[in-house]
Design a protein around this motif. Structure first.
Motif, PDB file in Angstrom:
ATOM      1  N   ILE A  11       7.925  -8.535  -2.907  1.00 38.45           N
ATOM      2  CA  ILE A  11       8.319  -8.241  -1.197  1.00 38.45           C
ATOM      3  C   ILE A  11       7.366  -7.754  -0.527  1.00 38.45           C
ATOM      4  N   CYS A  12       6.800  -8.540   0.547  1.00 37.42           N
ATOM      5  CA  CYS A  12       5.972  -7.867   1.347  1.00 37.42           C
ATOM      6  C   CYS A  12       6.792  -7.187   2.716  1.00 37.42           C
ATOM      7  N   ASP A  13       6.333  -5.936   2.923  1.00 38.43           N
ATOM      8  CA  ASP A  13       6.827  -5.030   3.845  1.00 38.43           C
ATOM      9  C   ASP A  13       5.862  -4.722   4.817  1.00 38.43           C
ATOM     10  N   ASN A  14       5.815  -5.899   5.775  1.00 41.82           N
ATOM     11  CA  ASN A  14       5.220  -5.514   7.223  1.00 41.82           C
ATOM     12  C   ASN A  14       3.823  -5.763   6.890  1.00 41.82           C
ATOM     13  N   ILE A  15       3.319  -6.770   6.104  1.00 40.22           N
ATOM     14  CA  ILE A  15       1.812  -7.014   5.943  1.00 40.22           C
ATOM     15  C   ILE A  15       1.421  -7.850   7.227  1.00 40.22           C
ATOM     16  N   ARG A  16       0.513  -7.388   7.770  1.00 37.23           N
ATOM     17  CA  ARG A  16       0.165  -7.663   9.208  1.00 37.23           C
ATOM     18  C   ARG A  16      -1.296  -8.607   9.194  1.00 37.23           C
ATOM     19  N   ASP A  17      -2.089  -8.282   7.918  1.00 35.14           N
ATOM     20  CA  ASP A  17      -3.457  -8.828   8.063  1.00 35.14           C
ATOM     21  C   ASP A  17      -3.354 -10.111   7.469  1.00 35.14           C
ATOM     22  N   PRO A  18      -3.391 -11.354   8.309  1.00 35.76           N
ATOM     23  CA  PRO A  18      -3.517 -12.663   7.545  1.00 35.76           C
ATOM     24  C   PRO A  18      -4.384 -12.805   6.253  1.00 35.76           C
ATOM     25  N   GLY A  19      -5.498 -11.960   6.283  1.00 34.20           N
ATOM     26  CA  GLY A  19      -6.369 -12.247   4.921  1.00 34.20           C
ATOM     27  C   GLY A  19      -5.757 -11.603   3.839  1.00 34.20           C
ATOM     28  N   LEU A  60       9.074 -12.157   2.587  1.00 33.94           N
ATOM     29  CA  LEU A  60       8.386 -11.549   3.710  1.00 33.94           C
ATOM     30  C   LEU A  60       9.302 -10.954   4.602  1.00 33.94           C
ATOM     31  N   THR A  61       9.160  -9.733   4.844  1.00 37.21           N
ATOM     32  CA  THR A  61      10.086  -9.043   5.810  1.00 37.21           C
ATOM     33  C   THR A  61       9.679  -9.524   7.208  1.00 37.21           C
ATOM     34  N   LYS A  62      10.656  -9.258   8.145  1.00 38.13           N
ATOM     35  CA  LYS A  62      10.117  -9.380   9.680  1.00 38.13           C
ATOM     36  C   LYS A  62       9.002  -8.308  10.020  1.00 38.13           C
ATOM     37  N   GLY A  63       7.893  -8.769  10.558  1.00 35.36           N
ATOM     38  CA  GLY A  63       6.978  -7.886  10.848  1.00 35.36           C
ATOM     39  C   GLY A  63       5.598  -8.491  10.032  1.00 35.36           C
ATOM     40  N   CYS A  64       5.835  -9.209   9.154  1.00 35.25           N
ATOM     41  CA  CYS A  64       4.519  -9.631   8.599  1.00 35.25           C
ATOM     42  C   CYS A  64       4.066 -10.907   9.185  1.00 35.25           C
ATOM     43  N   VAL A  65       2.877 -11.066   9.138  1.00 29.85           N
ATOM     44  CA  VAL A  65       2.256 -12.190   9.836  1.00 29.85           C
ATOM     45  C   VAL A  65       3.080 -13.470   9.209  1.00 29.85           C
ATOM     46  N   VAL A  84       7.837  -4.199  -4.252  1.00 23.79           N
ATOM     47  CA  VAL A  84       7.674  -4.248  -2.802  1.00 23.79           C
ATOM     48  C   VAL A  84       6.244  -3.586  -2.675  1.00 23.79           C
ATOM     49  N   VAL A  85       5.503  -4.136  -1.782  1.00 19.51           N
ATOM     50  CA  VAL A  85       4.181  -3.654  -1.570  1.00 19.51           C
ATOM     51  C   VAL A  85       4.219  -3.421  -0.004  1.00 19.51           C
ATOM     52  N   GLY A  86       3.644  -2.121   0.086  1.00 21.17           N
ATOM     53  CA  GLY A  86       3.851  -1.851   1.870  1.00 21.17           C
ATOM     54  C   GLY A  86       2.714  -2.494   2.799  1.00 21.17           C
ATOM     55  N   GLY A  87       3.027  -2.028   4.089  1.00 23.11           N
ATOM     56  CA  GLY A  87       1.922  -2.793   4.990  1.00 23.11           C
ATOM     57  C   GLY A  87       0.728  -1.934   5.128  1.00 23.11           C
ATOM     58  N   GLU A  88      -0.265  -2.442   5.702  1.00 19.81           N
ATOM     59  CA  GLU A  88      -1.700  -1.656   5.848  1.00 19.81           C
ATOM     60  C   GLU A  88      -1.413  -0.489   6.554  1.00 19.81           C
ATOM     61  N   THR A  89      -0.749  -0.360   7.730  1.00 19.22           N
ATOM     62  CA  THR A  89      -0.758   0.804   8.368  1.00 19.22           C
ATOM     63  C   THR A  89       0.309   1.901   8.125  1.00 19.22           C
ATOM     64  N   HIS A  90       1.375   1.443   8.068  1.00 18.49           N
ATOM     65  CA  HIS A  90       2.558   2.356   7.661  1.00 18.49           C
ATOM     66  C   HIS A  90       2.874   2.614   6.358  1.00 18.49           C
ATOM     67  N   GLY A  91       2.610   1.511   5.673  1.00 18.43           N
ATOM     68  CA  GLY A  91       2.847   1.883   4.059  1.00 18.43           C
ATOM     69  C   GLY A  91       4.413   1.163   4.009  1.00 18.43           C
ATOM     70  N   VAL A 128      -9.579   9.438  -2.196  1.00 17.29           N
ATOM     71  CA  VAL A 128      -9.383   8.100  -1.722  1.00 17.29           C
ATOM     72  C   VAL A 128      -7.609   8.142  -1.433  1.00 17.29           C
ATOM     73  N   ASP A 129      -7.243   7.693  -0.295  1.00 15.83           N
ATOM     74  CA  ASP A 129      -6.187   7.835   0.006  1.00 15.83           C
ATOM     75  C   ASP A 129      -5.138   6.367  -0.320  1.00 15.83           C
ATOM     76  N   SER A 130      -5.678   5.274  -0.403  1.00 21.46           N
ATOM     77  CA  SER A 130      -5.052   4.162  -0.784  1.00 21.46           C
ATOM     78  C   SER A 130      -5.894   3.038  -1.277  1.00 21.46           C
ATOM     79  N   LEU A 131      -5.388   2.135  -1.942  1.00 26.62           N
ATOM     80  CA  LEU A 131      -5.818   0.608  -2.076  1.00 26.62           C
ATOM     81  C   LEU A 131      -5.695  -0.126  -1.169  1.00 26.62           C
ATOM     82  N   ASN A 132      -6.346  -1.294  -1.058  1.00 23.49           N
ATOM     83  CA  ASN A 132      -5.846  -2.419   0.156  1.00 23.49           C
ATOM     84  C   ASN A 132      -4.471  -2.871  -0.756  1.00 23.49           C
TER      85      ASN A 132
END
Ligand SMILES: C[S@@+](CC[C@H](N)C(=O)[O-])C[C@H]1O[C@@H](n2cnc3c(N)ncnc32)[C@H](O)[C@@H]1O
Length: 399
Positions: free
Chosen positions: A181-189, A208-213, A329-336, A361-365
């Motif tokens: 489950i992709c939770d708000n993944i906004r970056d196309p790459g 893909l939840t709403k908010g994903c690219v 679930v994997v969280g989005g780049e900005t808000h996790g 190191v805060d997080s991974l990509n």
């Protein structure tokens, strides 16, 4: 108007936008008189036969006629530009696919082509012919495709397809009973890379939840490298409809970069002054967020009556968590991770899976984290299967 509609594979009567009208005015594409052409469009491809003599044409095999674009035809380039836009995808339910390999994968999975621009008839012959019979085929110069292309090495083929519906497509059998489950993944790459990893691991499907690219954006397609036709993708879901897209009895885990075990180690340690940097402590204790602290996803937005997400236990990703069926679930780049993701995990008895990283190191990509967790799930599943197989061999059932 009809010419551009035809080029974009739109049904007769579709209302084109102003950009299209401008493109059409400059279009030297040769077409039938509009009314006749629209009647033509309503007929089945078999009834239609070869293109009219007004259009220069060629054959790429039995019953496979193509048109040749006239030299200097600029309108097709505009068609491609329009077809790359999100509004075109949303309004008309069509997507643009580029590259011979991707188009072949799409056709083999059952995607429906509407128009195909190609530079060499030979390439056309290498595609499954049956689905092409319903599409408009246009041969254009390779130079033109190069100009329109987003690829570093253009392959001389661009297609406009009906937006694939995962329920009507056929995919290779899943090898890993995990829904990602992709939770708000906004970056196309990132999304493309995540889809590629999910397809590579053999995942059941990707939500893909709403908010994903948009997964059909050209950059996502490019990074996906064909994953779109190897794993079912269900896009634009709101969180209420996520559970109905999961198998029953599923346990939803979340990949979480907030490592409770790391909190005590916030102070940086000089290199070589201790262990390798990975933590020896366990992150298992559930974390209760402090009131008044910056809102963290573990806070329960529904109050005391709702699912208490702060009770979601954490563990390292390499400890045992994989059970069939599972979802991650994997969280989005900005808000996790979103509160919804944590609620769902808590309500299914899921866990927070932490990939330990060195202090500082805060997080991974997100795409890297998704791949690590998915392939670890696969490893755990295989290990369990091997163990069961060993036991069967050691203690065969007699009778
Ligand atoms: C770039 S991180 C999110 C960073 C965001 N600024 C935050 O602090 O929540 C994107 C997602 O990747 C996953 N992720 C990243 N690093 C992780 C780690 N060390 N362990 C587990 N998941 C991780 C998580 O799902 C996370 O929500």
């Amino acid at each position: 108007m009809a010419a551009l509609r035809r080029a974009l594979a739109l049904p007769a009567g579709a209302a084109p936008g102003r950009r299209w009208v401008r493109a059409l005015r400059r279009s030297p594409v040769r077409v039938l008189p509009p009314r006749k052409e629209e009647a033509e469009e309503r007929r089945s491809p078999a009834e239609r036969g070869p293109p009219p003599p007004a259009v220069e044409r060629g054959s790429a095999g039995p019953g496979l006629w193509y048109e040749k674009a006239s030299p200097g035809d600029k309108s097709l380039g505009k068609v491609v530009t329009v077809a790359k836009s999100r509004s075109f995808r949303d309004r008309h339910g069509k997507v643009l696919l580029e590259g011979h390999r991707l188009i072949r994968d799409a056709l083999e999975a059952g995607a429906v082509p509407r128009a195909l621009f190609f530079s060499a008839a030979l390439q056309l012959r290498e595609l499954p012919p049956a689905p092409l019979k319903g599409a408009r085929l246009v041969r254009v110069r390779f130079e033109d495709i190069k100009c329109w292309s987003d690829l570093v090495a253009p392959q001389g083929m661009i297609g406009i397809f009906s937006k694939p519906d995962h329920a009507k497509m056929s995919y290779p059998a899943a090898q890993l009973p995990i829904v990602l489950i992709c939770d708000n993944i906004r970056d196309p790459g990132n999304l493309g890379t995540i889809l590629r990893s999910a397809a590579g691991a053999g995942c059941e499907k990707v939500l893909l939840t709403k908010g994903c690219v948009d997964p059909w954006e050209p950059k996502v397609l490019r990074a996906g490298m064909g994953a779109h036709f190897r794993v079912p993708i269900v896009a634009n879901l709101d969180w209420e409809s996520v559970p109905s897209n999961l198998p029953s009895g599923v346990r939803v885990c979340v990949a979480d970069n907030k490592d409770p075990g790391a909190q005590a180690e916030a102070e940086p340690t000089p290199r070589g002054a201790g262990s390798s940097g990975s933590r020896s402590g366990s992150p298992k204790a559930p974390v209760k967020p402090k009131r008044g602290a910056a809102p963290r996803e573990h806070e329960d937005e529904e109050g005391a009556e709702g699912v208490c997400t702060s009770e979601l236990a954490a563990q390292y990703y390499y400890e045992n968590w994989m059970q069939s069926p599972a979802a991650v679930v994997v969280g989005g780049e900005t808000h996790g991770l979103s509160p919804d993701a944590l609620h769902l995990a808590a309500s299914t008895g899921g866990k927070r899976l932490v990939i330990p990283v060195v202090p500082g190191v805060d997080s991974l990509n997100s795409a890297v984290a998704a791949a690590i967790v998915l392939f670890e799930g696969k490893r755990q599943l295989q290990r369990r299967r091997h163990k069961q197989e060993d036991e069967r061999q050691k203690f065969p059932v007699v009778g």
